[in-house]
Design a protein around this motif. Sequence first.
Motif, PDB file in Angstrom:
ATOM      1  N   ASP A  95      89.020  36.593 -21.319  1.00 43.17           N
ATOM      2  CA  ASP A  95      88.097  35.533 -21.757  1.00 43.17           C
ATOM      3  C   ASP A  95      87.378  35.884 -23.057  1.00 43.17           C
ATOM      4  O   ASP A  95      86.394  35.253 -23.402  1.00 43.17           O
ATOM      5  CB  ASP A  95      87.096  35.183 -20.655  1.00 43.17           C
ATOM      6  CG  ASP A  95      86.132  36.318 -20.342  1.00 43.17           C
ATOM      7  OD1 ASP A  95      86.339  37.436 -20.858  1.00 43.17           O
ATOM      8  OD2 ASP A  95      85.168  36.079 -19.592  1.00 43.17           O
ATOM      9  N   SER A 121      86.889  29.003 -19.837  1.00 42.96           N
ATOM     10  CA  SER A 121      85.460  29.219 -19.586  1.00 42.96           C
ATOM     11  C   SER A 121      85.193  30.703 -19.356  1.00 42.96           C
ATOM     12  O   SER A 121      86.062  31.448 -18.894  1.00 42.96           O
ATOM     13  CB  SER A 121      85.009  28.399 -18.373  1.00 42.96           C
ATOM     14  OG  SER A 121      85.643  28.838 -17.192  1.00 42.96           O
ATOM     15  N   ARG A 122      84.004  31.127 -19.696  1.00 44.76           N
ATOM     16  CA  ARG A 122      83.647  32.530 -19.524  1.00 44.76           C
ATOM     17  C   ARG A 122      83.749  32.933 -18.057  1.00 44.76           C
ATOM     18  O   ARG A 122      83.176  32.281 -17.177  1.00 44.76           O
ATOM     19  CB  ARG A 122      82.220  32.772 -20.009  1.00 44.76           C
ATOM     20  CG  ARG A 122      82.036  32.616 -21.502  1.00 44.76           C
ATOM     21  CD  ARG A 122      80.602  32.915 -21.892  1.00 44.76           C
ATOM     22  NE  ARG A 122      80.337  32.498 -23.271  1.00 44.76           N
ATOM     23  CZ  ARG A 122      79.122  32.462 -23.810  1.00 44.76           C
ATOM     24  NH1 ARG A 122      78.065  32.836 -23.084  1.00 44.76           N
ATOM     25  NH2 ARG A 122      78.962  32.060 -25.047  1.00 44.76           N
ATOM     26  N   GLY A 126      83.905  28.148 -15.043  1.00 40.89           N
ATOM     27  CA  GLY A 126      83.849  26.707 -15.211  1.00 40.89           C
ATOM     28  C   GLY A 126      82.497  26.185 -15.627  1.00 40.89           C
ATOM     29  O   GLY A 126      82.184  25.010 -15.382  1.00 40.89           O
ATOM     30  N   GLU A 127      81.690  27.042 -16.263  1.00 37.92           N
ATOM     31  CA  GLU A 127      80.333  26.620 -16.622  1.00 37.92           C
ATOM     32  C   GLU A 127      80.093  26.598 -18.129  1.00 37.92           C
ATOM     33  O   GLU A 127      79.508  25.667 -18.652  1.00 37.92           O
ATOM     34  CB  GLU A 127      79.314  27.556 -15.951  1.00 37.92           C
ATOM     35  CG  GLU A 127      79.351  27.461 -14.424  1.00 37.92           C
ATOM     36  CD  GLU A 127      78.409  28.443 -13.771  1.00 37.92           C
ATOM     37  OE1 GLU A 127      77.830  29.287 -14.497  1.00 37.92           O
ATOM     38  OE2 GLU A 127      78.266  28.392 -12.538  1.00 37.92           O
ATOM     39  N   VAL A 128      80.554  27.642 -18.820  1.00 38.82           N
ATOM     40  CA  VAL A 128      80.336  27.769 -20.266  1.00 38.82           C
ATOM     41  C   VAL A 128      81.672  28.046 -20.945  1.00 38.82           C
ATOM     42  O   VAL A 128      82.463  28.869 -20.452  1.00 38.82           O
ATOM     43  CB  VAL A 128      79.350  28.918 -20.574  1.00 38.82           C
ATOM     44  CG1 VAL A 128      79.132  29.056 -22.076  1.00 38.82           C
ATOM     45  CG2 VAL A 128      78.025  28.687 -19.855  1.00 38.82           C
ATOM     46  N   LEU A 129      81.923  27.391 -22.063  1.00 33.60           N
ATOM     47  CA  LEU A 129      83.184  27.625 -22.771  1.00 33.60           C
ATOM     48  C   LEU A 129      83.295  29.075 -23.237  1.00 33.60           C
ATOM     49  O   LEU A 129      82.307  29.682 -23.666  1.00 33.60           O
ATOM     50  CB  LEU A 129      83.283  26.697 -23.984  1.00 33.60           C
ATOM     51  CG  LEU A 129      83.554  25.210 -23.720  1.00 33.60           C
ATOM     52  CD1 LEU A 129      83.678  24.474 -25.039  1.00 33.60           C
ATOM     53  CD2 LEU A 129      84.820  25.016 -22.884  1.00 33.60           C
ATOM     54  N   ALA A 130      84.488  29.616 -23.155  1.00 39.66           N
ATOM     55  CA  ALA A 130      84.764  30.949 -23.680  1.00 39.66           C
ATOM     56  C   ALA A 130      84.868  30.878 -25.208  1.00 39.66           C
ATOM     57  O   ALA A 130      84.843  29.800 -25.801  1.00 39.66           O
ATOM     58  CB  ALA A 130      86.051  31.495 -23.072  1.00 39.66           C
ATOM     59  N   ASP A 145      92.084  27.962 -17.386  1.00 43.11           N
ATOM     60  CA  ASP A 145      91.365  28.719 -16.361  1.00 43.11           C
ATOM     61  C   ASP A 145      92.313  29.117 -15.229  1.00 43.11           C
ATOM     62  O   ASP A 145      91.866  29.389 -14.099  1.00 43.11           O
ATOM     63  CB  ASP A 145      90.162  27.916 -15.834  1.00 43.11           C
ATOM     64  CG  ASP A 145      88.903  28.205 -16.669  1.00 43.11           C
ATOM     65  OD1 ASP A 145      88.986  29.032 -17.598  1.00 43.11           O
ATOM     66  OD2 ASP A 145      87.850  27.611 -16.385  1.00 43.11           O
ATOM     67  N   VAL A 150      89.420  23.020 -13.509  1.00 45.81           N
ATOM     68  CA  VAL A 150      88.095  22.856 -14.099  1.00 45.81           C
ATOM     69  C   VAL A 150      87.377  21.732 -13.354  1.00 45.81           C
ATOM     70  O   VAL A 150      87.791  20.575 -13.394  1.00 45.81           O
ATOM     71  CB  VAL A 150      88.215  22.554 -15.600  1.00 45.81           C
ATOM     72  CG1 VAL A 150      86.833  22.289 -16.197  1.00 45.81           C
ATOM     73  CG2 VAL A 150      88.895  23.713 -16.324  1.00 45.81           C
ATOM     74  N   LEU A 155      82.915  19.663 -19.094  1.00 39.95           N
ATOM     75  CA  LEU A 155      83.400  20.916 -19.677  1.00 39.95           C
ATOM     76  C   LEU A 155      84.847  20.775 -20.133  1.00 39.95           C
ATOM     77  O   LEU A 155      85.220  21.257 -21.213  1.00 39.95           O
ATOM     78  CB  LEU A 155      83.282  22.062 -18.674  1.00 39.95           C
ATOM     79  CG  LEU A 155      83.643  23.431 -19.268  1.00 39.95           C
ATOM     80  CD1 LEU A 155      82.492  23.974 -20.097  1.00 39.95           C
ATOM     81  CD2 LEU A 155      84.022  24.416 -18.176  1.00 39.95           C
ATOM     82  N   ALA A 159      86.269  21.366 -23.819  1.00 40.99           N
ATOM     83  CA  ALA A 159      87.337  22.347 -24.031  1.00 40.99           C
ATOM     84  C   ALA A 159      88.509  21.736 -24.789  1.00 40.99           C
ATOM     85  O   ALA A 159      89.075  22.363 -25.696  1.00 40.99           O
ATOM     86  CB  ALA A 159      87.806  22.891 -22.677  1.00 40.99           C
TER      87      ALA A 159
END
Length: 424
Positions: A95, A121-122, A126-130, A145, A150, A155, A159
């Motif tokens: 990630d 996602s980090r 599934g909460e914050v974009l990588a 992911d 997702v 999100l 993405a």
Amino acid sequence: MADRNRPLLIRHARLLDPVDGEGEGAVLIADGRIAAIGADAEADSRGAVVVDARGLVLAPGIIDSASWAVDARAALAGGITTVLLMPDAVSPVIDHAAMVALHANGHGRAGPRVRPVGALSRGLAGEVLAEMGLMAEAGAVAFSDGRRAVRSARLMRRALIYARRFGRPVIALPQEPELAEGGVMHEGEMAAVLGLPGIPAEAECIQIERDARLAAAAGQPLHLFPVTTAEGVRSLSRLQAEGAPVTAGTTPAYFHLNDMAVGDYRTFARLDPPLRGEDDRLAVRAAVADGTIAIIASAHTPLGEDDKRLPFEEAAAGAIGYETLLPLSLVLVRDGLIDLAALWRRLTTNPARIFGLPAPRLAPGAAADLVLFDPDEPWRVSAETLASETDNTPFDGLPVTGRAVLTLVGGRVQFDRRGLVATG
């Protein structure tokens, strides 16, 4: 073993190019590339190691577009020369850019080429974009992911918009998470008989509809993997006809097996998404044949006995697939659904096109990532004798036909089942 620095001449082979189809003749390999074909190959072959490939097919090596391991011996034994490594195949997950760089390799190392897929996602949470841009710069060929759909539409929308900026496709699991939650097999008669919680087929088409519409709005290519149901195929076909930028892949398990394979609580047949009903199996098979599903991949997932020899609901989902990918796909040719060149496009050209890799060709100048295989060799899948690190296959004991004989990556012979080069 022959001198690795000497050119290699493969003669008397059936030549299979995904674009031009089949021919016959010789191929000369030198300096990691195809140097010449046909009469030119014979004329320039002075000093070359010679392999007599009578009865065998020479083709570009398979590009496996979904792998949950770098199981090099098994990949080469299956004729696979490039694998796309999914972000949840390793720990820590892929990630960020350093992890992409760690798992990307190039020419000269043993094993197939590895092309990492960066996380969307980090931590796959599934909460914050990588950090998609940095991963793209480091060599990520796509974003996903992996085995986690997702959950958030917002999100996923973000993405897709970001991925477009970096020119990388998004790979999405088409399975609505809430509908799938707690399920361990296909929701149907067999699940009722076994008393196991099921995952409805609707979980797939609902997710396909959502993600495809978001991809269309973003103008961003989306690859759905794996597609397993008749409902999913119908949604996919309609969305493609409407112009949505959506492609799809599947594995041989979904067009060879149905949920009956789970009978007697066979944990080796526990997959995620699960094996579906017979109507679904037939629909997936037809979709591979007509091109609605463009790619066949292995979803190779080595799991040990501690993961598999458990009560069905507790067992891990997944199966190895490198060495059965070729023979199980060849069934489509023997059944008359597609010809060999069309099958090879599903195993090589289509994944290369979708993921921005060099076009696999059997042509002068092309990279010598090649497989020589016997399309008529009968053998029986034996979990104990496969080259894979583990033996978790639902096809143990199945008689099959077709097998890789020789695999080259960058012109180097890395697998030689019959000792052809050593004796050539």
